[in-house]
Design a protein around this motif. Structure first.
Motif, PDB file in Angstrom:
ATOM      1  N   ALA A   1       0.848  -1.192   0.000  1.00  0.00           N
ATOM      2  CA  ALA A   1       0.000   0.000   0.000  1.00  0.00           C
ATOM      3  C   ALA A   1       0.882   1.239   0.000  1.00  0.00           C
ATOM      4  CB  ALA A   1      -0.916   0.017   1.223  1.00  0.00           C
ATOM      5  N   PRO A   2       0.481   2.302  -0.728  1.00  0.00           N
ATOM      6  CA  PRO A   2       1.246   3.546  -0.687  1.00  0.00           C
ATOM      7  C   PRO A   2       1.370   4.067   0.744  1.00  0.00           C
ATOM      8  CG  PRO A   2      -0.317   3.600  -2.499  1.00  0.00           C
ATOM      9  CD  PRO A   2      -0.644   2.380  -1.697  1.00  0.00           C
ATOM     10  N   GLY A   3       2.564   4.469   1.129  1.00  0.00           N
ATOM     11  CA  GLY A   3       2.821   4.941   2.489  1.00  0.00           C
ATOM     12  C   GLY A   3       3.473   3.892   3.362  1.00  0.00           C
ATOM     13  N   GLN A   4       3.400   2.639   2.942  1.00  0.00           N
ATOM     14  CA  GLN A   4       4.060   1.588   3.720  1.00  0.00           C
ATOM     15  C   GLN A   4       5.567   1.689   3.513  1.00  0.00           C
ATOM     16  OE1 GLN A   4       3.206  -2.446   2.524  1.00  0.00           O
ATOM     17  NE2 GLN A   4       3.578  -3.282   4.561  1.00  0.00           N
ATOM     18  N   ASN A   5       6.316   1.608   4.587  1.00  0.00           N
ATOM     19  CA  ASN A   5       7.765   1.676   4.526  1.00  0.00           C
ATOM     20  C   ASN A   5       8.372   0.303   4.750  1.00  0.00           C
ATOM     21  OD1 ASN A   5       7.583   4.456   4.141  1.00  0.00           O
ATOM     22  ND2 ASN A   5       7.673   4.889   6.345  1.00  0.00           N
ATOM     23  N   MET A   6       9.694   0.259   4.801  1.00  0.00           N
ATOM     24  CA  MET A   6      10.424  -0.989   5.010  1.00  0.00           C
ATOM     25  C   MET A   6      11.383  -0.814   6.170  1.00  0.00           C
ATOM     26  SD  MET A   6      11.445  -1.812   1.061  1.00  0.00           S
ATOM     27  CE  MET A   6      10.208  -1.886  -0.244  1.00  0.00           C
ATOM     28  N   THR A   7      11.510  -1.832   6.987  1.00  0.00           N
ATOM     29  CA  THR A   7      12.452  -1.829   8.099  1.00  0.00           C
ATOM     30  C   THR A   7      13.170  -3.167   8.127  1.00  0.00           C
ATOM     31  OG1 THR A   7      11.066  -0.337   9.415  1.00  0.00           O
ATOM     32  CG2 THR A   7      12.729  -1.600  10.587  1.00  0.00           C
ATOM     33  N   LEU A   8      14.500  -3.122   8.088  1.00  0.00           N
ATOM     34  CA  LEU A   8      15.305  -4.341   8.153  1.00  0.00           C
ATOM     35  C   LEU A   8      16.383  -4.150   9.214  1.00  0.00           C
ATOM     36  CD1 LEU A   8      14.883  -3.593   4.799  1.00  0.00           C
ATOM     37  CD2 LEU A   8      15.500  -6.016   4.741  1.00  0.00           C
ATOM     38  N   THR A   9      16.815  -5.235   9.821  1.00  0.00           N
ATOM     39  CA  THR A   9      17.856  -5.174  10.844  1.00  0.00           C
ATOM     40  C   THR A   9      18.996  -6.118  10.487  1.00  0.00           C
ATOM     41  OG1 THR A   9      16.754  -6.874  12.171  1.00  0.00           O
ATOM     42  CG2 THR A   9      16.225  -4.573  12.657  1.00  0.00           C
ATOM     43  N   PHE A  10      20.184  -5.792  11.029  1.00  0.00           N
ATOM     44  CA  PHE A  10      21.323  -6.705  10.881  1.00  0.00           C
ATOM     45  C   PHE A  10      22.250  -6.497  12.067  1.00  0.00           C
ATOM     46  CE2 PHE A  10      22.772  -2.857   8.767  1.00  0.00           C
ATOM     47  CZ  PHE A  10      24.082  -2.717   9.186  1.00  0.00           C
ATOM     48  N   ASN A  11      22.990  -7.527  12.397  1.00  0.00           N
ATOM     49  CA  ASN A  11      23.967  -7.477  13.488  1.00  0.00           C
ATOM     50  C   ASN A  11      25.346  -7.179  12.923  1.00  0.00           C
ATOM     51  OD1 ASN A  11      22.137  -8.099  15.581  1.00  0.00           O
ATOM     52  ND2 ASN A  11      22.262 -10.282  15.071  1.00  0.00           N
ATOM     53  N   GLY A  12      26.073  -6.277  13.588  1.00  0.00           N
ATOM     54  CA  GLY A  12      27.415  -5.929  13.151  1.00  0.00           C
ATOM     55  C   GLY A  12      28.329  -5.705  14.324  1.00  0.00           C
ATOM     56  N   THR A  13      29.630  -5.721  14.047  1.00  0.00           N
ATOM     57  CA  THR A  13      30.628  -5.503  15.097  1.00  0.00           C
ATOM     58  C   THR A  13      31.394  -4.223  14.797  1.00  0.00           C
ATOM     59  OG1 THR A  13      32.240  -6.857  13.898  1.00  0.00           O
ATOM     60  CG2 THR A  13      30.878  -7.959  15.548  1.00  0.00           C
ATOM     61  N   ALA A  14      31.960  -3.633  15.826  1.00  0.00           N
ATOM     62  CA  ALA A  14      32.715  -2.391  15.670  1.00  0.00           C
ATOM     63  C   ALA A  14      33.829  -2.581  14.649  1.00  0.00           C
ATOM     64  CB  ALA A  14      33.296  -1.957  17.012  1.00  0.00           C
ATOM     65  N   ASN A  15      33.961  -1.583  13.725  1.00  0.00           N
ATOM     66  CA  ASN A  15      34.980  -1.552  12.676  1.00  0.00           C
ATOM     67  C   ASN A  15      34.750  -2.582  11.572  1.00  0.00           C
ATOM     68  OD1 ASN A  15      36.473   0.557  13.948  1.00  0.00           O
ATOM     69  ND2 ASN A  15      37.281  -0.970  15.386  1.00  0.00           N
ATOM     70  N   GLN A  16      33.616  -3.272  11.608  1.00  0.00           N
ATOM     71  CA  GLN A  16      33.289  -4.185  10.509  1.00  0.00           C
ATOM     72  C   GLN A  16      33.005  -3.362   9.243  1.00  0.00           C
ATOM     73  OE1 GLN A  16      30.030  -6.800  11.373  1.00  0.00           O
ATOM     74  NE2 GLN A  16      30.139  -7.884   9.417  1.00  0.00           N
ATOM     75  N   ARG A  17      33.510  -3.874   8.107  1.00  0.00           N
ATOM     76  CA  ARG A  17      33.318  -3.203   6.819  1.00  0.00           C
ATOM     77  C   ARG A  17      32.180  -3.899   6.067  1.00  0.00           C
ATOM     78  NH1 ARG A  17      37.957  -0.959   4.113  1.00  0.00           N
ATOM     79  NH2 ARG A  17      37.613  -2.442   2.421  1.00  0.00           N
ATOM     80  N   ILE A  18      31.169  -3.109   5.705  1.00  0.00           N
ATOM     81  CA  ILE A  18      30.016  -3.659   4.984  1.00  0.00           C
ATOM     82  C   ILE A  18      29.692  -2.741   3.808  1.00  0.00           C
ATOM     83  CG2 ILE A  18      28.994  -4.699   7.061  1.00  0.00           C
ATOM     84  CD1 ILE A  18      26.932  -2.235   6.763  1.00  0.00           C
ATOM     85  N   ASN A  19      28.875  -3.239   2.897  1.00  0.00           N
ATOM     86  CA  ASN A  19      28.186  -2.365   1.964  1.00  0.00           C
ATOM     87  C   ASN A  19      26.838  -2.973   1.644  1.00  0.00           C
ATOM     88  OD1 ASN A  19      27.952  -3.571  -0.829  1.00  0.00           O
ATOM     89  ND2 ASN A  19      30.154  -3.813  -0.506  1.00  0.00           N
ATOM     90  N   LEU A  20      25.919  -2.137   1.229  1.00  0.00           N
ATOM     91  CA  LEU A  20      24.541  -2.547   0.998  1.00  0.00           C
ATOM     92  C   LEU A  20      24.159  -2.212  -0.431  1.00  0.00           C
ATOM     93  CD1 LEU A  20      21.846  -3.581   2.205  1.00  0.00           C
ATOM     94  CD2 LEU A  20      21.340  -1.209   2.820  1.00  0.00           C
ATOM     95  N   THR A  21      23.608  -3.182  -1.147  1.00  0.00           N
ATOM     96  CA  THR A  21      23.094  -2.942  -2.496  1.00  0.00           C
ATOM     97  C   THR A  21      21.593  -3.200  -2.501  1.00  0.00           C
ATOM     98  OG1 THR A  21      23.419  -5.212  -3.285  1.00  0.00           O
ATOM     99  CG2 THR A  21      25.270  -3.688  -3.511  1.00  0.00           C
TER     100      THR A  21
END
Length: 740
Positions: A327-347
Motif C-alpha cells: 500500500a502507498p505509504g508503507q515503509n520498510m524496516t530491516l535489521t542486521f547485526n554488526g561488530t565495531a569496525n566491521q566493513r560492509i556495503n549494501l546494495t
C-alpha cells in the motif's frame, strides 16, 4: 501647466475656474522634485491627491459647485526646488451596466483617465456567488457593495494583466448588489467580469482500503468535502489525481470538525500523495479541498489503509532479502547485526519504485549512521561503510510518492582492500577484488623530484576513481575518473617529496574484478640540440612518460621548417615549438603517423627555441628531427602571354611567387609545370592571389602540368601566382600566364 519653484520653503498654487457637475483629475506629466499634489475646493477642502512622481494621477474630483479651484504643490524630500508639469483632464461619466449571476461575461471599456465602471446584479439571501475580473491595467480594485451601498461584501486589489478571483461569497440578503471597478492612474481599457452561480460544495465518503472516489466541480468557487471513519493509531495515506486544477488547498480535520490534523497546498498536475498519516483518535474525519483561482475540474481520491512496515533481516555476507510493500505509504524496516569496525556495503535492486529515502540507524535506534536519497531503477550501492560499534543496526526505507514495489537488499561483508607494494621500474602487479565495496591499494617508495608514470589495465570493472596520495596521506599527486575497458595512463608525474606513496583505485557500483598496475621509473627527457640547415638528430625514449626535447638558436624573421620521423612504437604524439620565453608557441600539432612536416615557420624573435615532442600513452621509440633553414621564396615576374619560365625550390618549406600585372575584367589562364622534383611525382599547391592578397583561385595538383582554366580578373593591379610543393618536396617548376 509648468510651475517652477526656485527657493526651498516655497509652495506652488495653480488656480482654475470650474462649473458644477464637472469631473476633473490631475496628472503629473513631468517633475524634477518630490512633493505632494492636491486638488482643493473653493473652501480649501481636499478633493483629490497624489505624489509628484511622473505619471502619478490624482483620482477624479467631482465639482459640486461653481467657483475657483486650486492645484496645490508642496515640495518635499531631498529636492525642495525644481519644476513640475501638471495636466488637468476632464473625466467622462463612470460606465454602468448589469450582469447576471450564472450568465455570460460582461465587458466594459473605459475611454478616459479617471473613469471607473460599475455593474449591478440581483441576488437572494444566502446565494453563493463568485466573481472573476480580467483587466490589463497595472493596478485596480474591485469592490462588491450590498443593497444599501454602504457595507462591503468584498474588496480586492490586483496589479498586472490576468484575473482576480473572489472565491465563493455568500450574499447576506436579497436585493441589488453593485460591483465597483476602480483603475489606478491614467489607465483606459477593457475589464471583463464573470459572475458565477456557485452550487453547494461537493460531498462524498471515503473508505480506507476502498475504491477511488471522483469529484467534479462545475463552477469556480465550489469546494469539496469528504468524510471517512478512522480509529486511533490507524495508519492511512491519501492520493489525489487532478484534472483541470493547477493548485488547491487541502485540510484534514479531526472528528470534532475544528482541530486541523493535516494541511497542505499543492500546485501541479498528476498525482499528489500525503505519505503515511497516523490518526490521533477514533471517529469521523473530514477532508476539505479548496481549488485555487477560477478553475473547475476533477479530483480523484483514494484512501489507503497502510499496514505496518514490511520487515526483514539481513546478514553480512548472507543471501539477498526481498521486501515488498502493498500500500502507498508503507515503509520498510530491516535489521542486521554488526561488530565495531566491521566493513560492509549494501546494495538494492529496485522494482516498482522511482525514488526512495534510506537511513541506517546505529544500535541505539536513533543515531543516524548513513542516509541517502535515490531516484532511478536498477541497482543502488552504498560503497563501503565502517560500523562504529557492535550491536543491531536498523535500515529504514521510505518509498517516494504513492508507489508500491519490491526492493531486494544484499548486505556484503567487505574484506580489507586488495593491497600490495609496487616498485618504480619494477614488475607489473595484479590485484583482484571479490566483494563490491572492496578497493585496490598499492604503496611505493619515491624520492623527491623522482619522475614516475602509472599504467592501469582493468578487467571486470565499469567505472572507477584512481588517486596517488602523498606520504602525508591526504595531498594528491594525481587523480582521475575513468570508465570502460583498455589501458589508462597517467603520463609523467613528478613526486614532490621523499616517502611512501599510495595508489588507490575505487571501483564504482557493485563491480568486482582485476587491475594490473605498471609503475614506470621515468628518466630525464631525451634531449639534444639541432641546427637549422644542419644534419638530422635522432633521440630515443626508453620509458612511458619520457618526452623528447631539442633546442636551436634562431634569428628574428628566420624561416625554418621541421620534419619529424618516428619509429619503434611511437605513434600518436604532440609536437610543439616554443619561443625563447618558454611559453609562447610558434607551432603546435597533434599527429598520428610515422612522419609529419611543419611547413615554413617564421621565427618572431632572436634566441633559443625549444622543440618538445610528447608521446601519447605508453609508447616509446625513436624520433628523427631535421630542421631546415628555409631561404626566401623564389620570386619572379612575368607578363600575360610571355613564355613560361622555370623556378627552383631548393629547401623543404620554400615556395615560388611569380607576379604579373592585369586589368579589370581581363581573362587569363595560369599554367604550372613540374619540370623535375624530389621525390619524383611531387604534389604542389597553386594559389592565384588578387592585388589585395585575397585568393582568386586555389588548387592542388600531383600531375606534371596544371592549368587554372579561364580566370576573370576582378580589378586592375598586380597579381601573384604562388606554387608551394607539399611536405618536403623540392624541385623545378615552370610558371606562365596566358590569354585563354
Amino acid at each position: 501647466m509648468t510651475l517652477n519653484i526656485a527657493a526651498a520653503g516655497q509652495f506652488g498654487l495653480i488656480q482654475f475656474d470650474a462649473t458644477a457637475g464637472r469631473r476633473l483629475a490631475a496628472q503629473v506629466t513631468a517633475s524634477s522634485f518630490g512633493s505632494a499634489v492636491q486638488i482643493l475646493g473653493p473652501d480649501a477642502s481636499v478633493l483629490g491627491s497624489t505624489s509628484a512622481s511622473v505619471g502619478s494621477f490624482a483620482d477624479t474630483a467631482v465639482i459640486t459647485q461653481a467657483g475657483t479651484y486650486s492645484v496645490f504643490i508642496a515640495p518635499g524630500g531631498n529636492s525642495p526646488t525644481g519644476s513640475i508639469t501638471i495636466k488637468l483632464v476632464d473625466v467622462p461619466p463612470d460606465l454602468t451596466g448589469a450582469i447576471t449571476v450564472g450568465g455570460g461575461p460582461v465587458s466594459l471599456t473605459t475611454a478616459g483617465a479617471g473613469q471607473n465602471a460599475s455593474l449591478t446584479f440581483t441576488g437572494t439571501a444566502n446565494e453563493r456567488i463568485s466573481l472573476s475580473t480580467q483587466a490589463s491595467a497595472c493596478s485596480w480594485t474591485v469592490t462588491l457593495l450590498g443593497p444599501d451601498k454602504r457595507g462591503q461584501i468584498y474588496s480586492g486589489g490586483f496589479c498586472g494583466t490576468g484575473t482576480l478571483f473572489t472565491d465563493v461569497l455568500v450574499l447576506p440578503q436579497a436585493g441589488t448588489y453593485t460591483i465597483l471597478f476602480d483603475p489606478s492612474g491614467a489607465f483606459t481599457g477593457t475589464a471583463t467580469f464573470t459572475l458565477y452561480d456557485v452550487p453547494p460544495d461537493l460531498t462524498g465518503t471515503l473508505t480506507a482500503g476502498g475504491g477511488t472516489v471522483p469529484m467534479t466541480t462545475t463552477a469556480p468557487g465550489q469546494n469539496m468535502s469528504l468524510t471517512f471513519s478512522g480509529t486511533a493509531n490507524q495508519s492511512i495515506s491519501l492520493t489525489t489525481e487532478a484534472s483541470g486544477f493547477s493548485c488547491w488547498d487541502m485540510k484534514v480535520l479531526q472528528p470534532g470538525g475544528t482541530t486541523q490534523f493535516y494541511s497542505t497546498q499543492y500546485c501541479g498536475g498528476g498525482m499528489f500523495f500525503t505519505d503515511v498519516l497516523i490518526l490521533p483518535s477514533s471517529g469521523t474525519y473530514t477532508i476539505l479541498i479548496n481549488p485555487s483561482s477560477f478553475q473547475t475540474g476533477t479530483l480523484k481520491f483514494t484512501l489507503y489503509n497502510v499496514p505496518p512496515d514490511a520487515t526483514g533481516t539481513l546478514t553480512p555476507g548472507g543471501s539477498a532479502t526481498a521486501v515488498t510493500t502493498t500500500a502507498p505509504g508503507q515503509n520498510m524496516t530491516l535489521t542486521f547485526n554488526g561488530t565495531a569496525n566491521q566493513r560492509i556495503n549494501l546494495t538494492t535492486q529496485n522494482s516498482g519504485f522511482s525514488c526512495w529515502d534510506m537511513k541506517v540507524l546505529q544500535p541505539d535506534g536513533t543515531t543516524q549512521f548513513y542516509s541517502t536519497s535515490y531516484c532511478g531503477g536498477g541497482t543502488f550501492f552504498t560503497d563501503v561503510l565502517v560500523l562504529p560499534l557492535s550491536g543491531t543496526y536498523t535500515v529504514k526505507i521510505n518509498p517516494g510518492s504513492f508507489q508500491v514495489g519490491t526492493l531486494t537488499l544484499t548486505l556484503f561483508n567487505v574484506p580489507p582492500d586488495a593491497s600490495a607494494t609496487i616498485s618504480p621500474g619494477g614488475s607489473a602487479v595484479s590485484l583482484t577484488t571479490t566483494v563490491p565495496g572492496q578497493n585496490f591499494s598499492l604503496t611505493f617508495t619515491g624520492a623527491a623530484n623522482q619522475r614516475v608514470s602509472l599504467l592501469t589495465q582493468p578487467s571486470g570493472l565499469y567505472c572507477w576513481n584512481t588517486t596517488i596520495v602523498q606520504p602525508n596521506g591526504t595531498s594528491q599527486v594525481y587523480g582521475r575518473s575513468d570508465c570502460g575497458s583498455g589501458t589508462f595512463f597517467s603520463d609523467i608525474l613528478v613526486l614532490p617529496v621523499a616517502g611512501t606513496y599510495t595508489i588507490q583505485l575505487n571501483p564504482s557500483g557493485v563491480y568486482t574484478g582485476s587491475v594490473t598496475f605498471n609503475l614506470y621509473d621515468v628518466p630525464a627527457d631525451a634531449s639534444a640540440t639541432v641546427t637549422p640547415g644542419g644534419g638530422t638528430v635522432s633521440l630515443t625514449t626508453t620509458a612511458p612518460g619520457q618526452n623528447i626535447g631539442l633546442t636551436f638558436a634562431g634569428a628574428a624573421n628566420e624561416r625554418v621548417s621541421l620534419l619529424t620521423q618516428v619509429s619503434g612504437g611511437l605513434n600518436c604524439l604532440t609536437l610543439t615549438v616554443l619561443q625563447p620565453n618558454g611559453t609562447t608557441q610558434v607551432y603546435n600539432n597533434n599527429n598520428c603517423g610515422s612522419s609529419w612536416f611543419t611547413d615554413v615557420l617564421t621565427l618572431p624573435v632572436a634566441g633559443t627555441y625549444a622543440i618538445a615532442l610528447n608521446p601519447s600513452s605508453t609508447s616509446t621509440g625513436t624520433a628523427a628531427f631535421t630542421l631546415y633553414d628555409v631561404p626566401q621564396d623564389t620570386a619572379g615576374t612575368t607578363t600575360i602571354g610571355q613564355v613560361a619560365a622555370n623556378y627552383d625550390v631548393t629547401v623543404p618549406g620554400q615556395a615560388i611567387q611569380v607576379t604579373f600585372t592585369g586589368t579589370a575584367s581581363q581573362s587569363v589562364t595560369v599554367s604550372v609545370g613540374r619540370v623535375s622534383s624530389t621525390p619524383s611525382g611531387a604534389c604542389y599547391n597553386i594559389t592565384t592571389k588578387k592585388p589585395d592578397g585575397s585568393t582568386l583561385r586555389g588548387d592542388g595538383s600531383c600531375n606534371n602540368g596544371y592549368s587554372s582554366g579561364s580566370l576573370t580578373l576582378p580589378t586592375s593591379g598586380t597579381y601573384t601566382v604562388v606554387v608551394d610543393p607539399t611536405s618536403t618536396s623540392i624541385g623545378t617548376f615552370s610558371v606562365g600566364v596566358s590569354t585563354p
